[in-house]
Motif scaffolding. Structure first.
Motif, PDB file in Angstrom:
ATOM      1  N   UNK A  23      -1.985 -10.007  72.288  1.00 42.83           N
ATOM      2  CA  UNK A  23      -2.148 -10.206  73.728  1.00 42.83           C
ATOM      3  C   UNK A  23      -0.910  -9.799  74.502  1.00 42.83           C
ATOM      4  N   UNK A  24       0.251 -10.061  73.953  1.00 39.90           N
ATOM      5  CA  UNK A  24       1.499  -9.678  74.603  1.00 39.90           C
ATOM      6  C   UNK A  24       1.616  -8.157  74.713  1.00 39.90           C
ATOM      7  N   UNK A  25       1.251  -7.471  73.635  1.00 40.44           N
ATOM      8  CA  UNK A  25       1.318  -6.010  73.627  1.00 40.44           C
ATOM      9  C   UNK A  25       0.322  -5.419  74.622  1.00 40.44           C
ATOM     10  N   UNK A  26      -0.924  -5.914  74.581  1.00 46.90           N
ATOM     11  CA  UNK A  26      -1.950  -5.392  75.482  1.00 46.90           C
ATOM     12  C   UNK A  26      -1.615  -5.721  76.939  1.00 46.90           C
ATOM     13  N   UNK A  27      -1.073  -6.903  77.168  1.00 44.94           N
ATOM     14  CA  UNK A  27      -0.703  -7.288  78.525  1.00 44.94           C
ATOM     15  C   UNK A  27       0.409  -6.420  79.081  1.00 44.94           C
ATOM     16  N   UNK A  28       1.351  -6.069  78.213  1.00 43.51           N
ATOM     17  CA  UNK A  28       2.452  -5.195  78.658  1.00 43.51           C
ATOM     18  C   UNK A  28       1.914  -3.817  79.034  1.00 43.51           C
ATOM     19  N   UNK A  29       1.005  -3.277  78.243  1.00 42.93           N
ATOM     20  CA  UNK A  29       0.429  -1.968  78.567  1.00 42.93           C
ATOM     21  C   UNK A  29      -0.355  -2.033  79.875  1.00 42.93           C
ATOM     22  N   UNK A  30      -1.130  -3.090  80.048  1.00 40.93           N
ATOM     23  CA  UNK A  30      -1.887  -3.242  81.305  1.00 40.93           C
ATOM     24  C   UNK A  30      -0.934  -3.332  82.492  1.00 40.93           C
ATOM     25  N   UNK A  31       0.152  -4.068  82.348  1.00 37.87           N
ATOM     26  CA  UNK A  31       1.126  -4.187  83.433  1.00 37.87           C
ATOM     27  C   UNK A  31       1.761  -2.858  83.779  1.00 37.87           C
ATOM     28  N   UNK A  32       2.096  -2.067  82.769  1.00 37.66           N
ATOM     29  CA  UNK A  32       2.685  -0.757  83.024  1.00 37.66           C
ATOM     30  C   UNK A  32       1.682   0.176  83.700  1.00 37.66           C
ATOM     31  N   UNK A  33       0.443   0.139  83.245  1.00 28.07           N
ATOM     32  CA  UNK A  33      -0.595   0.978  83.852  1.00 28.07           C
ATOM     33  C   UNK A  33      -0.859   0.563  85.290  1.00 28.07           C
ATOM     34  N   UNK A  34      -0.868  -0.739  85.530  1.00 30.16           N
ATOM     35  CA  UNK A  34      -1.093  -1.232  86.886  1.00 30.16           C
ATOM     36  C   UNK A  34       0.052  -0.812  87.801  1.00 30.16           C
ATOM     37  N   UNK A  35       1.263  -0.795  87.282  1.00 26.85           N
ATOM     38  CA  UNK A  35       2.410  -0.369  88.078  1.00 26.85           C
ATOM     39  C   UNK A  35       2.298   1.104  88.466  1.00 26.85           C
ATOM     40  N   UNK A  36       1.829   1.938  87.539  1.00 21.69           N
ATOM     41  CA  UNK A  36       1.617   3.358  87.846  1.00 21.69           C
ATOM     42  C   UNK A  36       0.590   3.511  88.957  1.00 21.69           C
ATOM     43  N   UNK A  37      -0.493   2.767  88.860  1.00 22.69           N
ATOM     44  CA  UNK A  37      -1.553   2.857  89.860  1.00 22.69           C
ATOM     45  C   UNK A  37      -1.077   2.344  91.224  1.00 22.69           C
ATOM     46  N   UNK A  38      -0.349   1.250  91.238  1.00 22.72           N
ATOM     47  CA  UNK A  38       0.129   0.698  92.509  1.00 22.72           C
ATOM     48  C   UNK A  38       1.159   1.619  93.159  1.00 22.72           C
ATOM     49  N   UNK A  39       2.005   2.224  92.365  1.00 21.45           N
ATOM     50  CA  UNK A  39       2.984   3.167  92.900  1.00 21.45           C
ATOM     51  C   UNK A  39       2.283   4.367  93.533  1.00 21.45           C
ATOM     52  N   UNK A  40       1.245   4.857  92.875  1.00 22.88           N
ATOM     53  CA  UNK A  40       0.490   5.980  93.425  1.00 22.88           C
ATOM     54  C   UNK A  40      -0.190   5.583  94.731  1.00 22.88           C
ATOM     55  N   UNK A  41      -0.798   4.400  94.763  1.00 27.20           N
ATOM     56  CA  UNK A  41      -1.495   3.948  95.969  1.00 27.20           C
ATOM     57  C   UNK A  41      -0.537   3.821  97.145  1.00 27.20           C
ATOM     58  N   UNK A  42       0.687   3.379  96.880  1.00 30.33           N
ATOM     59  CA  UNK A  42       1.658   3.213  97.957  1.00 30.33           C
ATOM     60  C   UNK A  42       2.119   4.553  98.524  1.00 30.33           C
ATOM     61  N   UNK A  43       2.126   5.568  97.687  1.00 32.37           N
ATOM     62  CA  UNK A  43       2.612   6.876  98.115  1.00 32.37           C
ATOM     63  C   UNK A  43       1.504   7.797  98.608  1.00 32.37           C
ATOM     64  N   UNK A  44       0.266   7.529  98.192  1.00 32.19           N
ATOM     65  CA  UNK A  44      -0.829   8.464  98.453  1.00 32.19           C
ATOM     66  C   UNK A  44      -1.407   8.271  99.842  1.00 32.19           C
ATOM     67  N   UNK A  45      -1.407   9.331 100.617  1.00 30.66           N
ATOM     68  CA  UNK A  45      -2.020   9.325 101.948  1.00 30.66           C
ATOM     69  C   UNK A  45      -3.045  10.453 101.992  1.00 30.66           C
TER      70      UNK A  45
END
Length: 374
Positions: A23-45
């Motif tokens: 669960x720790x490993x999967x949670x870390x991957x999900x967190x990293x993926x979510x960070x990529x998506x949130x960073x894109x959303x903040x920059x994407x217009x």
């Protein structure tokens, strides 16, 4: 004879620790993926086009309806006004009311093509986006000449439509809807090592007949129609969801829950299910390629010559060249989770920046409204 609690305690503790670590490993991957998506959303217009669009869906229901919905959702974000219609709706009456700058038709096999002549005579631009090339070119070759613009997801079909009399033909693959295909948290009971979602066409049956005996000990899932044709179907029956069409959200959940997601394109020369008498080859990518990547999932795909135009093989996506190569890479990447997850995150980032429906439609609008005189 009942076991004493003391004898069961070490197994419980060991299992609990394994589950915690997983669960720790999967949670870390999900967190990293979510960070990529949130960073894109903040920059994407997304660019807003001051155009009125009538979008005519395929009208063929599932499995085409998710494509219809993805394109419609992107159009609503990108245009001043977008109205969606079914091909059997009173299209000419809708046009009188909407007064669109463009009529965009997806797939086009249900809509009577001569309607396009009437629309074009009114000075309205028409475009057809073909989603199944080259598999139905015997049909689409008769439809395409009625449209001012033709967009195909298959690069090898460009000369074919030009020979059919289409003067404005462009290569435009499908993409991913990042509002549906996205990183998701996974319930522990749904995790598996390998999955494939799709129809059991004969080339896929032949492939899995070879690899499944070498992967029978793995936790895998096959889901879709016609998998009963596997040579040892009864042996694998418990790992096969036969005759199911998963919706986009459930498909996304399976991708996120799988350590390896298989992508195996259908064959262009399968005479059982294709209408491609000219045997036009398939070199381009299916939408599954982009959808798996948009989930932040690791993808193992068969080779197509146009793949390198979209992802860097070996860095953003991993390919296999044969059943034996496939099995070797499954074993390799299952034993290297960090390497696998890094590749998946790079593919996610590339997909969000270059391979969504908004980006595809931006290309389409640029061609129609900025690169074409009048």
């Amino acid at each position: 004879m009942r076991r004493s609690p003391g004898r069961a305690q070490p197994r419980y503790t060991a299992g609990r620790m394994i589950g915690y670590q997983q669960g720790l490993i999967e949670g870390r991957h999900y967190g990293r993926a979510l960070a990529v998506k949130q960073q894109f959303a903040a920059m994407h217009q997304p660019r807003l086009w001051n155009k009125r669009v009538l979008f005519v869906t395929s009208g063929k229901g599932f499995p085409y309806s998710p494509l219809d919905e993805a394109v419609a959702a992107a159009l609503r974000k990108m245009t001043a006004y977008c109205e969606t219609a079914l091909p059997n709706d009173p299209i000419l009456g809708i046009i009188d009311r909407v007064q669109p700058d463009l009529v965009l038709v997806l797939e086009g096999m249900v809509l009577p093509p001569d309607v396009m002549n009437t629309i074009h005579s009114r000075g309205i631009r028409t475009a057809l986006w073909l989603t199944d090339d080259p598999y139905y070119t015997d049909i689409t070759g008769r439809i395409a000449p009625y449209y001012e613009f033709v967009f195909t997801l298959e690069k090898s079909c460009l000369p074919f439509y030009q020979q059919m009399g289409c003067s404005r033909v462009h290569y435009l693959p499908l993409g991913a809807n990042p509002d549906v295909f996205l990183p998701r948290p996974v319930h522990p009971f749904r995790r598996r090592e390998i999955s494939f979602i799709g129809t059991g066409y004969w080339n896929r049956i032949a492939f899995f007949n070879q690899v499944l005996p070498l992967l029978h000990h793995r936790n895998f899932l096959l889901s879709g129609w016609w998998w009963h044709r596997l040579r040892r179907f009864r042996t694998y029956r418990r790992k096969i969801q036969l005759g199911r069409w998963m919706g986009p959200q459930e498909t996304s959940e399976v991708y996120c829950a799988s350590q390896i997601v298989i992508n195996l394109h259908r064959a262009f020369d399968d005479e059982s299910y294709n209408s491609n008498s000219r045997k036009i080859p398939a070199v381009s990518l299916n939408p599954r390629t982009f959808e798996i990547a948009a989930c932040g999932a690791f993808q193992l795909t068969d080779e197509r010559s146009d793949l390198a135009s979209f992802y860097v093989p070996g860095e953003e996506i991993i390919t296999y060249s044969s059943p034996s190569d496939f099995v070797e890479k499954v074993n390799y990447y299952l034993s290297r989770p960090e390497e696998r997850r890094d590749i998946a995150l790079r593919a996610l980032k590339r997909t969000l920046h270059e391979h969504t429906y908004e980006q595809r439609l931006n290309q389409l609008f640029t061609i129609i409204f900025e690169q074409t005189p009048g």
